[in-house]
Design an enzyme around this catalytic site. Structure first.
Site, PDB file in Angstrom:
ATOM      1  N   ASP A   1      11.616 -12.949  21.153  1.00  0.00           N
ATOM      2  CA  ASP A   1      12.568 -12.079  20.676  1.00  0.00           C
ATOM      3  C   ASP A   1      12.281 -10.238  20.451  1.00  0.00           C
ATOM      4  OD1 ASP A   1      12.345 -14.783  19.410  1.00  0.00           O
ATOM      5  OD2 ASP A   1      11.875 -13.964  17.388  1.00  0.00           O
TER       6      ASP A   1
ATOM      7  N   HIS B   1      19.431 -12.153  17.489  1.00  0.00           N
ATOM      8  CA  HIS B   1      17.740 -12.168  16.824  1.00  0.00           C
ATOM      9  C   HIS B   1      19.023 -11.170  15.349  1.00  0.00           C
ATOM     10  CE1 HIS B   1      14.132 -12.814  14.891  1.00  0.00           C
ATOM     11  NE2 HIS B   1      13.459 -10.850  15.979  1.00  0.00           N
TER      12      HIS B   1
ATOM     13  N   HIS C   1       7.511 -11.293  22.222  1.00  0.00           N
ATOM     14  CA  HIS C   1       8.123 -10.462  22.475  1.00  0.00           C
ATOM     15  C   HIS C   1       8.680  -9.258  23.241  1.00  0.00           C
ATOM     16  CE1 HIS C   1       7.058 -11.357  17.963  1.00  0.00           C
ATOM     17  NE2 HIS C   1       8.426 -11.247  17.837  1.00  0.00           N
TER      18      HIS C   1
ATOM     19  N   HIS D   1      17.944  -6.267  12.308  1.00  0.00           N
ATOM     20  CA  HIS D   1      16.796  -7.019  12.331  1.00  0.00           C
ATOM     21  C   HIS D   1      16.144  -6.624  10.817  1.00  0.00           C
ATOM     22  CE1 HIS D   1      12.100  -8.404  12.529  1.00  0.00           C
ATOM     23  NE2 HIS D   1      12.423  -9.142  13.891  1.00  0.00           N
TER      24      HIS D   1
END
Length: 257
Positions: free
Chosen positions: A65, A116, A210, A120
């Site tokens: 991510d 994604h 990540h 964010h």
């Protein structure tokens, strides 16, 4: 613990799934989820371009991510060397727009490029138009670079609700959560990241990492090596669901053993 149960009903010779789940608390809202096993058993198929049959072998999906970032090229080198496909849930602002050549490389090397959001933001805090903007901007940016619009998205912090699901459906995006996390945002200790993943690993699992944190990429080679030793086969998320196809708006999450 997040759990889902799906009851299968047969009609006109075609298996139709009726999602029946325990309460899944995501963004304060109960949501039904679909497991990889359920997706594979669904009558809706996306073709049969599988490298492996995850109904017969022990599959696991490696996902990253919030990239790409400065360490993503090194990660891609590792994945290429180990011959492991991954799914990248990319962040738009300061990532996709900053590293377009890396995004192109991710796609060119056979990994799944997914969404994604743009900045964010927690999608359950937004109205429908704001959710649409967060997702569609990244859709457009990825398509401009790769020529393809993502079909998968991961909501920040895994928080989703009916509004997020409806906008995702409109944009052709299925929602993908996870069952294995190293919480690599909280540590730079690569050995700890590795051990957390290995302790939770299970068949049909989806690993959340990540590629923007310093301790993560160094942990990937030993994770891959040990999981291969344990008999796992690495696949992308679409391969994990195949021959089923991720349905826009639906929420996918594996059950832990």
């Amino acid at each position: 613990m997040f759990r889902s149960r799906l009851a299968r009903r047969k009609g006109a010779g075609v298996a139709v799934l009726a999602a029946v789940s325990l309460a899944l608390t995501l963004g304060g809202c109960g949501m039904d989820t679909v497991t990889p096993e359920d997706a594979r058993s669904d009558g809706k198929t996306g073709g049969d371009a599988r490298r492996v049959d995850c109904a017969k072998v022990k599959c696991i999906a490696l996902t990253f991510d919030a990239g790409p970032g400065k360490d993503t090229p090194r990660l891609l080198d590792i994945l290429k060397e180990k011959q492991v496909p991954a799914t990248f849930f990319l962040l738009g602002s300061k990532h996709v727009d900053r590293y377009p050549q890396v995004v192109r490389r991710i796609a060119d090397e056979g990994h799944e490029v997914a969404n994604h959001t743009w900045t964010h933001r927690i999608l359950t805090d937004l109205d429908a138009s704001e959710v649409r903007d967060e997702l569609s901007r990244t859709q457009d940016a990825v398509e401009k670079i790769t020529g393809r619009r993502p079909t998968l998205m991961r909501p920040p912090q895994g928080r989703t609700d009916d509004t997020v699901s409806e906008v995702s459906r409109e944009l052709g995006l299925a929602q993908v959560l996870w069952s294995i996390t190293a919480k690599d945002y909280s540590t730079t200790d690569s050995d700890l990241i590795r051990q957390r993943v290995l302790d939770q690993a299970h068949g049909d699992g989806i690993i959340l990492l990540h590629d923007i944190y310093d301790g993560t990429v160094p942990a990937v080679p030993p994770i891959i090596d040990e999981l291969k030793r344990r008999g796992f086969t690495f696949v992308t998320v679409p391969e994990l669901l195949a021959p089923g196809k991720a349905e826009p708006g639906a929420v996918y999450r594996p059950e832990k053993d």
